[in-house]
Design an enzyme around this catalytic site. Structure first.
Site, mmCIF file in Angstrom:
data_model
loop_
_atom_site.group_PDB
_atom_site.id
_atom_site.type_symbol
_atom_site.label_atom_id
_atom_site.label_comp_id
_atom_site.label_asym_id
_atom_site.label_seq_id
_atom_site.Cartn_x
_atom_site.Cartn_y
_atom_site.Cartn_z
ATOM 1 N N TYR A 78 3.233 4.081 1.711
ATOM 2 C CA TYR A 78 2.274 4.011 0.609
ATOM 3 C C TYR A 78 2.958 3.336 -0.568
ATOM 4 C CZ TYR A 78 -0.826 5.598 -3.183
ATOM 5 O OH TYR A 78 -1.674 5.654 -4.267
ATOM 6 N N ASP A 132 10.580 -0.384 -1.898
ATOM 7 C CA ASP A 132 9.805 0.459 -2.803
ATOM 8 C C ASP A 132 10.525 1.808 -2.910
ATOM 9 O OD1 ASP A 132 8.083 2.027 -4.174
ATOM 10 O OD2 ASP A 132 6.350 1.714 -2.867
ATOM 11 N N LYS A 168 8.482 7.445 -10.963
ATOM 12 C CA LYS A 168 8.737 8.890 -10.915
ATOM 13 C C LYS A 168 9.954 9.316 -11.749
ATOM 14 C CE LYS A 168 6.208 9.216 -6.573
ATOM 15 N NZ LYS A 168 5.027 10.011 -6.623
HETATM 16 C C1 LIG Z 1 6.746 4.946 -2.542
HETATM 17 C C2 LIG Z 1 5.656 4.927 -3.568
HETATM 18 N N1 LIG Z 1 5.278 3.774 -4.106
HETATM 19 C C3 LIG Z 1 4.304 3.699 -5.039
HETATM 20 C C4 LIG Z 1 3.651 4.829 -5.451
HETATM 21 C C5 LIG Z 1 2.570 4.740 -6.475
HETATM 22 O O1 LIG Z 1 3.016 5.276 -7.667
HETATM 23 P P1 LIG Z 1 1.966 5.800 -8.775
HETATM 24 O O2 LIG Z 1 1.329 7.002 -8.211
HETATM 25 O O3 LIG Z 1 2.836 6.061 -9.963
HETATM 26 O O4 LIG Z 1 1.011 4.682 -9.001
HETATM 27 C C6 LIG Z 1 3.997 6.071 -4.910
HETATM 28 C C7 LIG Z 1 3.302 7.294 -5.319
HETATM 29 O O5 LIG Z 1 3.462 8.349 -4.787
HETATM 30 C C8 LIG Z 1 5.029 6.115 -3.950
HETATM 31 O O6 LIG Z 1 5.391 7.281 -3.376
#
Ligand SMILES: Cc1ncc(COP(=O)(O)O)c(C=O)c1O
Length: 424
Positions: A141, A235, A263
């Protein structure tokens, strides 16, 4: 007011009663708990019930809730103004702090969410490679931008189908799907299209449950990207400063061309970022032609929370080893209790992240994860909640530990695990 009443009232005004879907507890067939306040490793709901928290706002609160140094930094900074829409030196301080741990990344750009970070990273990678197609992995994700909202459903090397209504097929026809930990599926994508300009992956996948990538897989992925002129994006919105101070790098020493963060770098405030070499990052506006912007980007209060969080992490020796020991103790209790009950369990941990699947077989990818017993997870979640332990309301999420998790809480959690398994 009860949690049920609060949820029903919220539904009168907020679509589905929540502002992010998984909070609705749908996949554990429950009703969400409404939080009144949080301190250290604890959440307190509006009924006065106390929970030991393993969600930690989905990762950011590595120092626990309302850490006094972070809160003081936020209050002190807020007194001088919440947002300027103009540069402030706190932005440079946080940028320097983050980059100091990643020698191969020269420049960074802040934004307000992980979704924006990965969306911008993809745009930048496309501009740099001058190619439109991308590869993403089933079960990873990367936020909810259109071209990344694609997962399983079609074969590994076919074009993706969207995981969301409202995303035109035209938007996702450039997204190829590969299988996590399966390098041949990536090779097939590259063989099929010579227009692949970016590969995005969670090097420690946390969004299908916790599934770390194999070292050999990531090394081969790095080579394949180089050989095919594709930008490799790690990511690390979740794993950055969660698995270790250098995210996945500590475990596999693979350097991506662009790394995304979120985060923990905001310590609970809206901060995310993407970083890369000077060559790549110079393509972003105002230096280059890749547009990226945001009203609240780099706002002082959020920067202050990030600086306070990272400074404290950097100043605490062996913090991730200690968190990992706690994760291992919890997983051991889960394994022991499950064994007594004759229930099959698979576990994984990386630093302060841990996960467990109700599954007989090893989990290497999304298809494996999907074979887990989600009904059993829902029952277990329910039992743990009753005993004051707040786990992620889905089998396909990762659990997090904070530095405030003390011996007492750990013992309570282990006892709750034993009793919850007995009750299954
Ligand atoms: C690996 C990863 N990338 C991107 C995101 C998206 O981040 P946000 O919820 O701050 O938009 C998340 C959210 O949980 C994530 O776990």
């Amino acid at each position: 007011m009860t949690n049920e009443k609060a949820f029903s009232k919220a539904k009168d005004y907020i679509s589905g009663g929540v502002n992010s879907p998984v909070r609705a507890f749908k996949s554990v067939k429950g009703s969400p708990v409404f939080i009144e306040r949080a301190k250290d490793e604890f959440l307190y709901d509006i009924q006065g019930q106390k929970y030991i928290d393993f969600v930690l706002s989905w990762g950011p609160m590595i120092l626990g809730h309302a850490d006094k140094d972070v809160v003081n930094a936020v209050i002190k900074t807020a007194r001088k103004g919440l947002s300027f829409g103009a540069p402030c030196t706190l932005e440079t301080q946080l940028a320097k702090l983050i980059l100091s741990k990643f020698s191969w990344l020269d420049k960074i750009r802040f934004c307000a969410s992980g979704t924006e970070a990965t969306m911008s990273a993809i745009r930048l990678a496309r501009a740099y490679s001058k190619k439109d197609d991308i590869i993403k992995f089933e079960g990873c994700y990367h936020g909810h931008s259109d071209s990344l909202l694609v997962k399983a459903g079609s074969g590994a090397t076919t074009f993706g189908t969207s995981s969301s209504d409202g995303v035109p097929n035209d938007f996702i026809k450039h997204t190829h799907l590969a299988t996590y930990n399966d390098i041949h599926s990536v090779e097939r994508c590259f063989a099929k299209s010579n227009q692949i300009g970016a590969v995005i992956i969670e090097p420690i996948a946390g969004n299908m449950g916790l599934v770390p990538a194999h070292l050999t897989f990531l090394v081969r992925l790095r080579d394949l990207c180089r050989a095919n002129g594709a930008v490799l994006i790690f990511d690390e919105v979740m794993s950055g400063f969660r698995a270790s101070l250098t995210g996945s790098y500590k475990f596999n020493k693979v350097k991506a061309d662009i790394v995304t963060f979120g985060k923990v770098i905001g310590g609970g405030m809206n901060v995310a970022a993407f970083a890369g070499s000077d060559e790549i990052m110079s393509l972003i506006s105002p230096q280059g032609g890749v547009y990226q912007a945001g009203t609240l980007n780099g706002n002082p209060v959020a920067m202050a929370a990030g600086i306070a969080t990272l400074s404290k992490l950097y100043a605490t020796p062996h913090i991730y080893e200690k968190l990992n020991d706690k994760a291992k103790a919890i997983l051991k209790a889960i394994q022991n209790s499950a064994k007594k009950k004759g229930i099959a369990i698979q576990t994984a941990h990386r630093g302060s992240m841990f996960g467990f699947f109700f599954n007989e077989n090893k989990i290497q990818n999304y298809a494996d994860a999907l074979k887990s017993d989600t009904k059993m997870y829902a029952k277990f979640h329910n039992q743990m909640l009753k005993r004051g332990v707040y786990l992620a309301p889905s089998q396909f999420e990762t659990s997090f530990i904070c530095t405030k998790m003390g011996k007492n809480s750990l013992e309570k959690v282990i006892e709750a695990i034993e009793n919850s398994f007995k009750a299954l």
